[in-house]
Motif scaffolding. Structure first.
Motif, mmCIF file in Angstrom:
data_model
loop_
_atom_site.group_PDB
_atom_site.id
_atom_site.type_symbol
_atom_site.label_atom_id
_atom_site.label_comp_id
_atom_site.label_asym_id
_atom_site.label_seq_id
_atom_site.Cartn_x
_atom_site.Cartn_y
_atom_site.Cartn_z
ATOM 1 N N PRO A 1 -23.556 19.588 18.204
ATOM 2 C CA PRO A 1 -23.638 19.376 16.752
ATOM 3 C C PRO A 1 -24.628 18.283 16.350
ATOM 4 N N THR A 2 -24.639 17.163 17.090
ATOM 5 C CA THR A 2 -25.549 16.070 16.717
ATOM 6 C C THR A 2 -27.003 16.438 16.998
ATOM 7 N N ASN A 3 -27.260 17.023 18.171
ATOM 8 C CA ASN A 3 -28.643 17.400 18.499
ATOM 9 C C ASN A 3 -29.200 18.404 17.495
ATOM 10 N N GLN A 4 -28.384 19.411 17.144
ATOM 11 C CA GLN A 4 -28.852 20.416 16.192
ATOM 12 C C GLN A 4 -29.059 19.820 14.812
ATOM 13 N N ALA A 5 -28.204 18.892 14.419
ATOM 14 C CA ALA A 5 -28.362 18.244 13.116
ATOM 15 C C ALA A 5 -29.649 17.420 13.070
ATOM 16 N N VAL A 6 -29.935 16.696 14.138
ATOM 17 C CA VAL A 6 -31.157 15.876 14.183
ATOM 18 C C VAL A 6 -32.404 16.759 14.153
ATOM 19 N N PHE B 1 -28.472 29.510 19.595
ATOM 20 C CA PHE B 1 -28.298 30.689 20.448
ATOM 21 C C PHE B 1 -27.562 30.317 21.733
ATOM 22 N N THR B 2 -27.998 29.249 22.400
ATOM 23 C CA THR B 2 -27.427 28.910 23.702
ATOM 24 C C THR B 2 -26.086 28.197 23.582
ATOM 25 N N SER B 3 -25.943 27.275 22.624
ATOM 26 C CA SER B 3 -24.683 26.534 22.514
ATOM 27 C C SER B 3 -23.533 27.449 22.119
ATOM 28 N N THR C 1 -22.172 21.583 13.009
ATOM 29 C CA THR C 1 -23.475 20.945 12.777
ATOM 30 C C THR C 1 -23.624 20.535 11.321
ATOM 31 N N LEU C 2 -23.183 21.384 10.399
ATOM 32 C CA LEU C 2 -23.236 21.036 8.975
ATOM 33 C C LEU C 2 -22.403 19.787 8.693
ATOM 34 N N LEU C 3 -21.256 19.648 9.358
ATOM 35 C CA LEU C 3 -20.444 18.443 9.193
ATOM 36 C C LEU C 3 -21.185 17.207 9.685
ATOM 37 N N MET C 4 -21.944 17.371 10.780
ATOM 38 C CA MET C 4 -22.721 16.242 11.301
ATOM 39 C C MET C 4 -23.818 15.819 10.329
ATOM 40 N N LEU C 5 -24.333 16.767 9.541
ATOM 41 C CA LEU C 5 -25.343 16.412 8.543
ATOM 42 C C LEU C 5 -24.777 15.458 7.493
#
Length: 519
Positions: A123-128, A326-328, A366-370
């Motif tokens: 989640p953090t990596n995708q948000a960044v 896709f991978t996660s 990921t949206l929550l991490m944003l």
């Protein structure tokens, strides 16, 4: 803990639109060699090489040593990828290192790998990456100032929602997006490398002459050099992502190692020559002062066409978000199939054959991490843990050789390679603990918080009927909303060209314990 697998679940089947016959619902093998290379290259090459390759240079203390660090970390990455290639064809399951750790070291170790990935890492990596995309996509609109935070968050969310829809709609569409954007980022880096070569032919190679290349702009320090290797290792992150989608690879025994052998040298070449190109136009001091190295490089050499660089970074990060989603999602799918996550995440769409619940969960987290202001702090905490599990996985290769010496291994690498990687890994890990003990300790605490969750959610089988009934109802509701069912187990008929598994091999997707959601 009981070893009884319980009643077998029966996969659903749907009528084929062409033949009228019923066909089992299962993950489709649609990832060929080109798309496999796109997944590896696209996940490794994110925004880092465009934005801030200065972390290695700053700690290496000279241009020459920085280039050596890039080369050596590329070699170490290739060695670790070789080890993962053997594991990937010996244990041909989606889920990557989670599946390997679980099968070799047991359920708790595998769950902790999954826990830290679900809770923080992905989640953090995708948000960044999504925020980086939004920042560079909006840069032409706000050339003299930073874009508003709300605009950044909104565009990052739109990026995530669009790519989640594409991944839910079709595996083929998702891989095509990955192929296109990976090609785009390679073309952008190719432009940088070509401009660097032109600069060298013009005589602009002052910082590449040996006397100056190895002249330190600050005193050499072993601690900083180790940190440079750590930064370089993080820059190659994503090299293991293809192992998360093994079951969707066409002929994985051949295409998994081939994709690794093609992609890792390609990325190493691009990283080294892009850094050479940067120092043909900028001094080390200018490079260290820039927060957007590729943009500064473009402004110096491209003139009115300098807008190409921020757009290239935006396209690169857009493809990076797609590859990570896709991978996660396949990692979460694999975890649910093993009973380590809610069973709904182990289901796929009846028509699209995509893991819709896992993708939606990835997107929502990921949206929550944003909405969180401490994304970068969280990444620092778990970066150490992520690297820790790389070493545990490679150590598992040695353990598996001892425990299962006769298991069928389509690829069998020399044990010297995992030993070399583990020595390098131990050096970086010990240095990390020594230099940042508080950060590493917090990361370990976040990981260990998964232990009580494991014993409550997984190990405790005889839960009260009310809890089981509630979970079953929520699973059924999710099935109805997402139109998903359990996939059929792979019986080997989907890809007749694939090499047959040797008798006695127990590490396959079809050996996964089946779970009845209404047990």
């Amino acid at each position: 803990m009981s070893n009884d697998p319980g009643p077998r679940r029966r996969a659903a089947s749907v009528p084929d639109s062409d033949t009228g016959k019923e066909t089992a619902v299962a993950l489709k093998k649609e990832i060929g060699l080109v798309s496999a290379c796109g997944i590896i290259v696209g996940n490794i090459i994110g925004s880092g090489i465009f934005v801030s390759p200065k972390g290695v240079l700053e700690n290496a203390s000279s241009v020459g040593l920085a280039l050596i660090v890039w080369i050596l970390t590329g070699i170490i990455t290739a060695i670790s990828a070789l080890c993962y290639a053997e594991l990937g064809v010996t244990i041909p399951k989606s889920g990557g290192d989670y599946s390997y750790i679980k099968d070799i070291f047991g359920g708790l170790a595998g769950f902790l790998r999954l826990w830290i990935a679900v809770l923080v890492i992905y989640p953090t990596n995708q948000a960044v990456i999504a925020l980086t995309f939004a920042n560079y996509a909006l840069q032409p609109i706000f050339p003299t100032c930073f874009p508003p935070e709300r605009a950044l968050g909104l565009l990052a969310a739109v990026c995530l929602l669009l790519l989640t829809w594409i991944n839910c709609f079709s595996v083929r569409w998702a891989t095509r997006v990955q192929d296109v954007f990976t090609t785009g980022k390679l073309l952008a880096l190719g432009l940088i490398i070509i401009m660097g070569i032109v600069q060298i032919f013009k005589g602009h190679f002052y910082w590449l002459e040996p006397a100056r290349a190895f002249h330190p702009f600050q005193p050499y320090d072993m601690g900083r050099i180790a940190l440079a290797f750590l930064q370089g290792s993080f820059a190659y992150g994503g090299w293991n992502f293809l192992n998360y989608v093994t079951e969707e690879l066409i002929d994985p025994y051949r295409n998994l190692p081939r994709a690794i052998f093609i992609s890792i040298p390609l990325v190493t070449f691009v990283y080294v020559f892009a850094n050479i190109a940067y120092v043909t136009a900028m001094s080390p001091q200018e490079l260290l002062a820039s927060n957007t190295v590729a943009v500064t490089f473009g402004e110096k050499l491209l003139g009115v066409m300098s807008w190409i660089m921020p757009i290239s970074v935006a396209l690169s990060t857009f493809g990076g978000v797609n590859g990570s989603l896709f991978t996660s999602s396949r990692l979460f799918f694999a975890g649910a199939r093993e009973g380590h996550l809610p069973r709904l995440f182990a289901m796929i769409h009846v028509n699209r054959c995509t893991p819709v619940p896992a993708l939606l969960f990835t997107c929502i987290s990921t949206l929550l991490m944003l909405c969180t202001s401490d994304i970068y702090t969280l990444i620092n905490y778990v970066g150490f843990i992520n690297y820790l599990f790389y070493g545990v996985t490679v150590a598992g290769q040695i353990v598996l050789r001892i425990k299962e010496p006769d298991i069928y291994r389509p690829i069998k690498v020399s044990l010297a390679w995992p030993v070399i990687f583990l020595l390098f890994w131990a050096f970086l890990l010990i240095f990390s603990l020594y230099s940042e003990p508080v950060v590493c300790s917090i990361g370990l605490a976040i990981m260990l918080s998964g232990v009580p969750v494991y014993f409550f959610g997984v190990y405790w089988e005889n839960k009260p009927k009310s809890i089981n009934y509630f979970i079953a109802q929520m699973t059924y509701l999710g099935q109805r909303l997402c139109m998903v069912v359990y996939p059929a187990e792979d019986d080997g008929r989907e890809d007749e060209s694939e090499e047959k598994e040797e008798p006695g091999s127990k590490y396959s997707a079809s050996s996964t314990t089946a779970i009845d959601p209404f047990k």
